[in-house]
Scaffold this motif. Sequence first.
Motif, PDB file in Angstrom:
ATOM      1  N   GLN A 228       8.989 -56.869  -4.313  1.00 41.52           N
ATOM      2  CA  GLN A 228       8.044 -57.186  -5.385  1.00 41.52           C
ATOM      3  C   GLN A 228       6.657 -56.624  -5.113  1.00 41.52           C
ATOM      4  OE1 GLN A 228       8.347 -61.462  -6.060  1.00 41.52           O
ATOM      5  NE2 GLN A 228       9.891 -61.120  -7.636  1.00 41.52           N
ATOM      6  N   GLU A 229       6.245 -56.602  -3.862  1.00 45.27           N
ATOM      7  CA  GLU A 229       4.939 -56.000  -3.543  1.00 45.27           C
ATOM      8  C   GLU A 229       4.944 -54.508  -3.854  1.00 45.27           C
ATOM      9  OE1 GLU A 229       2.971 -58.727  -0.012  1.00 45.27           O
ATOM     10  OE2 GLU A 229       4.535 -57.291   0.547  1.00 45.27           O
ATOM     11  N   ARG A 230       6.055 -53.837  -3.599  1.00 50.38           N
ATOM     12  CA  ARG A 230       6.145 -52.419  -3.951  1.00 50.38           C
ATOM     13  C   ARG A 230       6.201 -52.229  -5.467  1.00 50.38           C
ATOM     14  NH1 ARG A 230      10.253 -52.300  -0.020  1.00 50.38           N
ATOM     15  NH2 ARG A 230      11.797 -51.925  -1.668  1.00 50.38           N
ATOM     16  N   PHE A 231       6.914 -53.114  -6.138  1.00 59.87           N
ATOM     17  CA  PHE A 231       7.154 -52.957  -7.575  1.00 59.87           C
ATOM     18  C   PHE A 231       5.936 -53.356  -8.410  1.00 59.87           C
ATOM     19  CE2 PHE A 231       9.052 -54.136 -11.706  1.00 59.87           C
ATOM     20  CZ  PHE A 231       9.857 -53.027 -11.939  1.00 59.87           C
ATOM     21  N   TYR A 232       5.316 -54.482  -8.068  1.00 60.67           N
ATOM     22  CA  TYR A 232       4.223 -55.020  -8.880  1.00 60.67           C
ATOM     23  C   TYR A 232       2.831 -54.811  -8.268  1.00 60.67           C
ATOM     24  CZ  TYR A 232       7.928 -57.686 -11.295  1.00 60.67           C
ATOM     25  OH  TYR A 232       9.041 -58.058 -11.996  1.00 60.67           O
ATOM     26  N   GLY A 233       2.762 -54.576  -6.956  1.00 60.29           N
ATOM     27  CA  GLY A 233       1.467 -54.604  -6.274  1.00 60.29           C
ATOM     28  C   GLY A 233       1.278 -55.938  -5.564  1.00 60.29           C
ATOM     29  N   SER A 234       0.305 -56.018  -4.655  1.00 61.99           N
ATOM     30  CA  SER A 234       0.187 -57.180  -3.764  1.00 61.99           C
ATOM     31  C   SER A 234      -0.503 -58.383  -4.395  1.00 61.99           C
ATOM     32  CB  SER A 234      -0.572 -56.784  -2.492  1.00 61.99           C
ATOM     33  OG  SER A 234      -1.887 -56.342  -2.830  1.00 61.99           O
ATOM     34  N   GLN A 235      -1.108 -58.205  -5.586  1.00 63.95           N
ATOM     35  CA  GLN A 235      -1.855 -59.315  -6.193  1.00 63.95           C
ATOM     36  C   GLN A 235      -1.307 -59.725  -7.565  1.00 63.95           C
ATOM     37  OE1 GLN A 235      -4.318 -60.904  -4.480  1.00 63.95           O
ATOM     38  NE2 GLN A 235      -3.738 -59.514  -2.824  1.00 63.95           N
ATOM     39  N   HIS A 236      -0.088 -59.352  -7.861  1.00 62.79           N
ATOM     40  CA  HIS A 236       0.465 -59.617  -9.194  1.00 62.79           C
ATOM     41  C   HIS A 236       1.003 -61.034  -9.282  1.00 62.79           C
ATOM     42  CE1 HIS A 236       2.916 -59.130 -12.832  1.00 62.79           C
ATOM     43  NE2 HIS A 236       2.149 -58.075 -13.088  1.00 62.79           N
ATOM     44  N   ARG A 237       0.914 -61.611 -10.494  1.00 58.52           N
ATOM     45  CA  ARG A 237       1.344 -62.993 -10.694  1.00 58.52           C
ATOM     46  C   ARG A 237       2.840 -63.182 -10.448  1.00 58.52           C
ATOM     47  NH1 ARG A 237       0.021 -61.348 -15.925  1.00 58.52           N
ATOM     48  NH2 ARG A 237      -1.859 -62.607 -15.911  1.00 58.52           N
TER      49      ARG A 237
END
Length: 744
Positions: A649-658
């Motif tokens: 999810q960090e790769r897919f959305y970024g580290s600060q995404h809800r």
Amino acid sequence: MYYSGQLGVEVAEAAQQIMEKKFGAGHALESFLLGQVGAAYSRQGNFEKQRQALEQAFEIESKSKGPDDVNTDILIDLGTANGNLGNVTEQKRLLERVLALQEKKYGSTWPALAMTLLHLSLAYEHSGEALKQKELLERALAIVEQDPVNDNHLLGSILVNLGNAYSKLGDLQQQKQCTERAVRIQEQIFGKMHRELIPSLSSLGNLHGTLGNYQEEKDLLFRASEMAEKEYGLNHPLVAISLTNLSNAYLHLGDVHEMKRLLEKALSIIGDEHQKTHRSLMACVLTNLGNCASIMGNAHDAKQFLERSLAIKEEEYGPEHTDTAITLANLGRAEKTLGRTLDAKQLVERALAIQETSFGSDHINIATTLVTLGCIFGLQGDAHKQLELSKRGLEIQDLHYGPGHQSSEGTLLSLGLAYGSLGDEQQHLQYAEKALQMQEEAHGDDHRELISALICLSEAVGNLGDATRQKELAARALRILEREFGADHREIAPALVSLGQACGKLGDASTEKCHLEKALRIQEREYGSEHCISAYTLTCLSFTYGTLLDAQQQKNLAERALAIQTSEFGPHHRFLARSLRSLGYAHGSLGDVELKLDFMKQALQIEMHEYGNEHREVAFTKIGFSEACRGVGRPKQSLKLAQEALLFQERFYGSQHRELVHALTNLGSAWAAMGNARKHRLFLERALAIQEGNLAPDHPDVLRIQQSLAKIEDTSWLPFDISELSRPMLIALTFFVLCISFML
């Protein structure tokens, strides 16, 4: 000179009656006058009366001259009358006889043969034999062009019909050259407003519509319609044909209300007087009215119009004719809209088989049929087949129109949906954005044509984590839908689902529930409570009830969805995975962790098989599976699954995404189960920071994380957590503490 309308009929009949009184019935001159009577009836659109008059004339000619010396003009007109009445077999028989008589008497290059070849080509056009039509017209063209006394009038007619033949064979450039040449010739002979230009202008207008030049299409067809009304009056069948052609131009320009008005006017012209003698025209108008009703959201009306049209076409042309295929495909689309995918698939597959047999596998006429069939496969859960068929459709459209043509908008959306179903959200986004851009350039930013692209794009951006934009796009689609169809129409349900999901992702579960429940009411009313379209909304709504902490209702809804999907798609289809996951969460909340583990495992197996390890749905299920493993005493497996889910999810959305919040809280709990309070706190604090950046301070999701943090013992003063130490380090630390205690 001739008199039009009823006056023309009366004059011709009076002359024939005078001749009969003077010379008696059966006189040779009477056959000529009966031919004039037939011509008058033809101009009036009464082809049955024309046929009767010409048969009398033929009988007189046969008796007086013998069957091989009759006036071939009478046979040609009689063949044409039979063709207009739908008796194509008799039309061909008569015209083939004329051709044989003329060739025997005058040879194969006699100039007058060109007219016979033209009429015979029309018979083959009516029977759907475009290649034979082209061959006859090319022969006619060669005769006329070699004749030193060139008949430009006949040349124009041959060119128009040759263009139509090229169109059916997929050669649009040749059609354009022939038709434009015909218009130039006819304008030189007759001027710009003569009735002889009506077929040429209609053909050229229809061609511009096929090529996507919709304003040129409208201008040419409007001109043809004006000329038809001026020449034949307001209630002539040829006017109905012109109005039907013009209605297509308004459809392409997005004015469906004007399309409907023109078609209803055409239908009223045909009425009771002409419907028996103009059945093919009636079928064409009914088909277009069916398409119009579909666009306006009246799928039941569309089905009725198209079924009436199909019955006529099968009777007039036979079940394997290309015109029959057009109505089959349109009826299939209506059935698809009504949620009857099995019936829709059968109809569209039948249409495609006819078109491929008649035109070949890469003809422009089959592109839309391929895409329609692909969408049906998509609704049935076969996204791979949808992708394959949509790609074929786009290749054909790009070949004929060039890349990025407006006619490919629906194909782009189908491709986007197929890629989205297969987990490639970037491709989903790319195709949906391209389709919306094309629609906005063609129609502006508030037209009904944008609806499908807006919903498709809203789903794509939502799946990629942009809930704010998803909400904006879905709300925009919903505004247009409610304006066009009303607030309770079947067409608004997909927009409600997407809007509800966006609200849920933004933390407003109550509004999400309202939108989804309304969508479900509409879908169950339209499709029934056991339909696969309703099942998707049931699954979405089950997750909403889970968010609202109503685990029993979540379980009920997920079980309903799962039963429908298993019956429709089988036990291993990807559509089941989300329902299995929701059912697992519900059982976990109700205290049955073993069942939660079982459902999460089933869901993960399906998704891993379908998507592989690197997919957002797989990550979501791994989080639920991790929770279940922790609940049954498997902390290490829980930690591993939780780490894999967060890493993706960090790769897919970024580290600060809800979207990371659930993964972060789950990973924190996994560390807590391993005895690491420091990391538990660390991941909860990350989750809280994200929630506080997106939600109000008193939002339940914010308060829940704060309450969880308050229960964790503060070990931040330690430089490490004891659970992080290796066994030798832990033994050494224990020995050190014992030594200090002994010394004290």
